[in-house]
Design an enzyme around this catalytic site. Structure first.
Site, mmCIF file in Angstrom:
data_model
loop_
_atom_site.group_PDB
_atom_site.id
_atom_site.type_symbol
_atom_site.label_atom_id
_atom_site.label_comp_id
_atom_site.label_asym_id
_atom_site.label_seq_id
_atom_site.Cartn_x
_atom_site.Cartn_y
_atom_site.Cartn_z
ATOM 1 N N CYS A 131 -47.430 -15.803 42.441
ATOM 2 C CA CYS A 131 -48.874 -15.707 42.649
ATOM 3 C C CYS A 131 -49.379 -17.081 42.975
ATOM 4 C CB CYS A 131 -49.531 -15.050 41.595
ATOM 5 S SG CYS A 131 -49.279 -15.862 39.809
ATOM 6 N N HIS A 255 -56.368 -17.475 41.013
ATOM 7 C CA HIS A 255 -55.889 -18.857 41.169
ATOM 8 C C HIS A 255 -56.566 -19.789 42.070
ATOM 9 C CE1 HIS A 255 -53.120 -17.132 38.226
ATOM 10 N NE2 HIS A 255 -52.022 -17.152 38.758
#
Length: 350
Positions: A131, A255
């Site tokens: 990710c 993120h």
């Protein structure tokens, strides 16, 4: 009429599986049967797919009977065991784990960057990256295509959900413990209140923890090495210089990354912004004078990678500094895997 391919979602009851099922209801309906597969303890549960209840079946060899494409979002060791079993039955496996990413005979694919690599899959397995890598690689790939990438220095600010449901639950519990208190002003007072750190190396609420993943040689974390190795493979740059520091911050989802990218040619802010504006899967949101730049909470629940704070480095005319945000459960996992599955389905139906 062309038969619609059948899809299995392995790990359907997990955090990423939940996002995947939501995406399947939003995206073009190209699938025949969608079979939900999970561990035996989750078998029998009913989940909604495209508005219909579907019963979860246990992970077993027969779960892949009649399946054309299987999306795996399970721990590495589960993928390592079961992906080859599915592939041996003629299923094309799209794997989100780290089990096969760096294997020489398994393509590591981000559709916006290296979609052509998908077609060469001698083991019948296609991998999607971590990710953290996915939160930047579409934007960096577009800039690389124009300028030629030479070096990356990256600091990540990673959400609690990178540790799955346990990470989200731990952060919410910690926030509840410190809410309404005066902690955060004295050395060690967070640790005194938050005895259970959950999956984090230190209290995360009111804090930043410079650690994600497991310990590797030289003091590097596994998350940092994934970012380096996966970027090299996806971009086809085995000698790319990459240095990363991964930090957990008290955010539920999405993120963020601060990236210093050095290129082979001189860059300009305006041209770089135009490249990013035109790049697939990327949204340029970059007007600091108007307070416009991506933050995790602005980006959560959206598909693209958002980029802002694009600047030419003050001391290097061939370098850019930029800030990126990407939902780690959406494009960072579920969406990329589903895009890969859709590309495979297009091949099978073509």
């Amino acid at each position: 009429m062309t038969r619609r391919p059948n899809l299995a979602v392995v790990g359907a009851t997990g955090a990423v599986g939940e996002v995947l099922l939501g995406l399947l209801s939003l995206r073009q309906d190209i699938w025949g049967e969608i079979r939900l597969v999970a561990s035996p303890r989750s078998a029998g549960r009913k989940l909604t797919v495209r508005g219909e209840p579907v019963e979860v079946v246990p992970l077993a060899e027969e779960a892949f009977d009649g399946i054309d494409v299987a999306l795996f979002d399970v721990p590495d060791e589960v993928s390592a065991q079961w992906a080859p079993i599915a592939a041996a039955k003629g299923v094309v496996v799209v794997d989100n784990s780290g089990a096969f990413r760096m294997a020489g005979d398994v393509p590591l694919v981000v559709p916006e960057v290296n979609a052509a690599a998908l077609r060469i899959r001698p083991r019948g397995i296609v991998a999607g990256p971590n990710c953290g890598t996915l939160a930047m690689i579409a934007a960096i790939g577009a800039l690389h295509a124009e300028y030629g990438l030479a070096e990356l220095v990256v600091a990540t600010y990673q959400a609690a959900s990178g540790e799955g449901r346990a990470g989200v639950d731990a952060l919410r519990d910690q926030v509840a413990l410190v809410a309404g208190t005066e902690v955060g002003e004295q050395t060690g007072d967070l640790r005194a209140v938050i005895a259970d750190h959950g999956p984090f190396a230190a209290p995360l609420a009111f804090n930043a923890v410079p650690w994600a993943g497991s310990l590797m040689d030289g003091g590097w974390s596994s998350e940092e090495l994934k970012l380096r190795n996966e970027s090299r493979k996806i971009l086809g740059l085995p000698g790319l210089k990459v240095s990363a520091t991964c930090v957990r911050i008290p955010v539920i989802r999405t993120h963020a990354l601060a990236v210093h990218a050095v290129f082979e040619r001189e860059v300009t802010q305006e041209h770089a912004q135009q490249i990013l504006r035109d790049a697939p899967g990327v949204v340029l949101y970059d007007d600091p004078a108007a307070g416009e730049f991506p933050t995790p909470n602005d980006v959560v629940g959206t598909d693209p990678v958002w980029v802002g704070r694009v600047r030419r480095a003050l001391d290097d005319p061939a370098a850019l500094d930029l800030f990126l945000c990407g939902d780690n459960l959406r494009k960072g996992a579920a969406l990329n895997a589903l895009q890969l599955a859709e590309l495979v389905a297009g091949e099978l139906s073509g």
